[in-house]
Design a protein around this motif. Sequence first.
Motif, PDB file in Angstrom:
ATOM      1  N   LEU A   1       0.854  -1.189   0.000  1.00  0.00           N
ATOM      2  CA  LEU A   1       0.000   0.000   0.000  1.00  0.00           C
ATOM      3  C   LEU A   1       0.894   1.244   0.000  1.00  0.00           C
ATOM      4  O   LEU A   1       1.871   1.313   0.760  1.00  0.00           O
TER       5      LEU A   1
ATOM      6  N   GLN B   1      -0.882   7.715  -3.031  1.00  0.00           N
ATOM      7  CA  GLN B   1      -0.988   7.958  -4.474  1.00  0.00           C
ATOM      8  C   GLN B   1      -0.001   9.031  -4.939  1.00  0.00           C
ATOM      9  O   GLN B   1       0.548   8.950  -6.034  1.00  0.00           O
TER      10      GLN B   1
ATOM     11  N   SER C   1       0.774   2.582   9.488  1.00  0.00           N
ATOM     12  CA  SER C   1      -0.082   3.494   8.725  1.00  0.00           C
ATOM     13  C   SER C   1       0.261   4.945   9.037  1.00  0.00           C
ATOM     14  O   SER C   1       0.326   5.791   8.133  1.00  0.00           O
TER      15      SER C   1
ATOM     16  N   LYS D   1      -3.096  -8.431   2.042  1.00  0.00           N
ATOM     17  CA  LYS D   1      -4.035  -7.448   1.501  1.00  0.00           C
ATOM     18  C   LYS D   1      -5.269  -7.286   2.386  1.00  0.00           C
ATOM     19  O   LYS D   1      -5.803  -6.174   2.513  1.00  0.00           O
TER      20      LYS D   1
ATOM     21  N   LEU E   1      -4.315  -4.827   4.942  1.00  0.00           N
ATOM     22  CA  LEU E   1      -4.139  -3.487   4.379  1.00  0.00           C
ATOM     23  C   LEU E   1      -5.463  -2.786   4.094  1.00  0.00           C
ATOM     24  O   LEU E   1      -5.526  -1.555   4.077  1.00  0.00           O
ATOM     25  N   ALA E   2      -6.513  -3.568   3.866  1.00  0.00           N
ATOM     26  CA  ALA E   2      -7.792  -2.996   3.431  1.00  0.00           C
ATOM     27  C   ALA E   2      -8.295  -1.898   4.366  1.00  0.00           C
ATOM     28  O   ALA E   2      -8.845  -0.884   3.910  1.00  0.00           O
TER      29      ALA E   2
ATOM     30  N   TYR F   1      -6.618   0.178   6.014  1.00  0.00           N
ATOM     31  CA  TYR F   1      -5.767   1.372   5.953  1.00  0.00           C
ATOM     32  C   TYR F   1      -5.740   2.004   4.560  1.00  0.00           C
ATOM     33  O   TYR F   1      -5.008   2.962   4.326  1.00  0.00           O
ATOM     34  N   ASN F   2      -6.543   1.470   3.650  1.00  0.00           N
ATOM     35  CA  ASN F   2      -6.573   1.979   2.272  1.00  0.00           C
ATOM     36  C   ASN F   2      -7.567   3.137   2.176  1.00  0.00           C
ATOM     37  O   ASN F   2      -8.745   2.956   1.895  1.00  0.00           O
ATOM     38  N   THR F   3      -7.082   4.350   2.409  1.00  0.00           N
ATOM     39  CA  THR F   3      -7.909   5.549   2.358  1.00  0.00           C
ATOM     40  C   THR F   3      -8.004   6.078   0.931  1.00  0.00           C
ATOM     41  O   THR F   3      -7.388   5.535   0.002  1.00  0.00           O
TER      42      THR F   3
ATOM     43  N   ARG G   1      -4.719   6.739  -0.887  1.00  0.00           N
ATOM     44  CA  ARG G   1      -3.776   5.630  -1.020  1.00  0.00           C
ATOM     45  C   ARG G   1      -4.229   4.638  -2.081  1.00  0.00           C
ATOM     46  O   ARG G   1      -5.386   4.617  -2.476  1.00  0.00           O
ATOM     47  N   THR G   2      -3.304   3.799  -2.480  1.00  0.00           N
ATOM     48  CA  THR G   2      -3.630   2.772  -3.475  1.00  0.00           C
ATOM     49  C   THR G   2      -2.676   1.601  -3.326  1.00  0.00           C
ATOM     50  O   THR G   2      -1.598   1.725  -2.740  1.00  0.00           O
ATOM     51  N   TYR G   3      -3.094   0.452  -3.861  1.00  0.00           N
ATOM     52  CA  TYR G   3      -2.221  -0.716  -3.888  1.00  0.00           C
ATOM     53  C   TYR G   3      -1.345  -0.676  -5.131  1.00  0.00           C
ATOM     54  O   TYR G   3      -1.741  -0.117  -6.158  1.00  0.00           O
TER      55      TYR G   3
END
Length: 291
Positions: free
Chosen positions: A145, A148, A216, A231, A234-235, A237-239, A242-244
């Motif tokens: 993660l 962006q 994070s 993953k 991570l989900a 913390y994926n604001t 952000r991106t994978y």
Amino acid sequence: MKKFLSIALLVCMCLSLLAGCGSSASTETTAAAGAAAPAEGYAEDVQAIIDRGVLRVGVKNAVEGFGFQDTLTGEYSGMEIDIAKMIADYLGVDVEFTTVTAATRSELLDSGDIDCVLATFTITEERKQSWDFTTAYYTDHVTVLVEQASGISTLADLEGAVVGVSSGSTSAKSLVQALIDNGVIAGDGFDPDTFDPATWTDFVSFRQYEDYPAISTALSANEIQAFCVDKSILAIYNTDSRTYIDEEFAPQEYGIATTKGSGFSAVCEELVTGWLADGTIDGLIETYGLG
């Protein structure tokens, strides 16, 4: 003669009553023994859990869908929480949750503070030397993660990045292996058996943290440029900012970890394989949106 017959009759009645009382006591004893009979076949360590009346389980508290604790109510929820409750129900005991991290879960199991670990614990051949694991109840993948704004979108873009990982996890080793497998680095000097994230500096370097929220926070502060772990973890913390990265790698099979060679290991294995066969596990995966 009449007096003699009366005495004899009285004696017979008393004997009859005594016999009846004896029969009743015997029936109660048999019933009690029958109630306890199912536990007689358990191994000593399993019987100890039953006698204690509480199953002690190490779980995560910040992984939505697996093990998550509400900060207001203190209640735990998630797939692994439900599995722990089902095991406790099977044994006829209560369940007690202890929050663990990747760094503490094995220590608490070894010390006897908990009976098992249900905490996104990946099954590896190395770990199986120290603990028993059930058949996997879930398979995830590792990924990365990033913010962006960093412009990082692939493994190749990670050059020079400091990557945050959890202490005691296999994430750093999995990432280096993925870099090698994808031809990003040659991997000279990489030995999976002796790999140490604290000393690795080829292409990327690693910083280890005790928990995921700390990683994070470090990502937001640009102390690290990437956050690497399973993953599903991570989900949360994926604001929006952000991106994978594009790649997913290193399948991670989660199993229940128990003391090596324990009777409880066999109980957990039987239950998990049964729940996999009858669709119970699939139902939990669907309930928590993990499919």
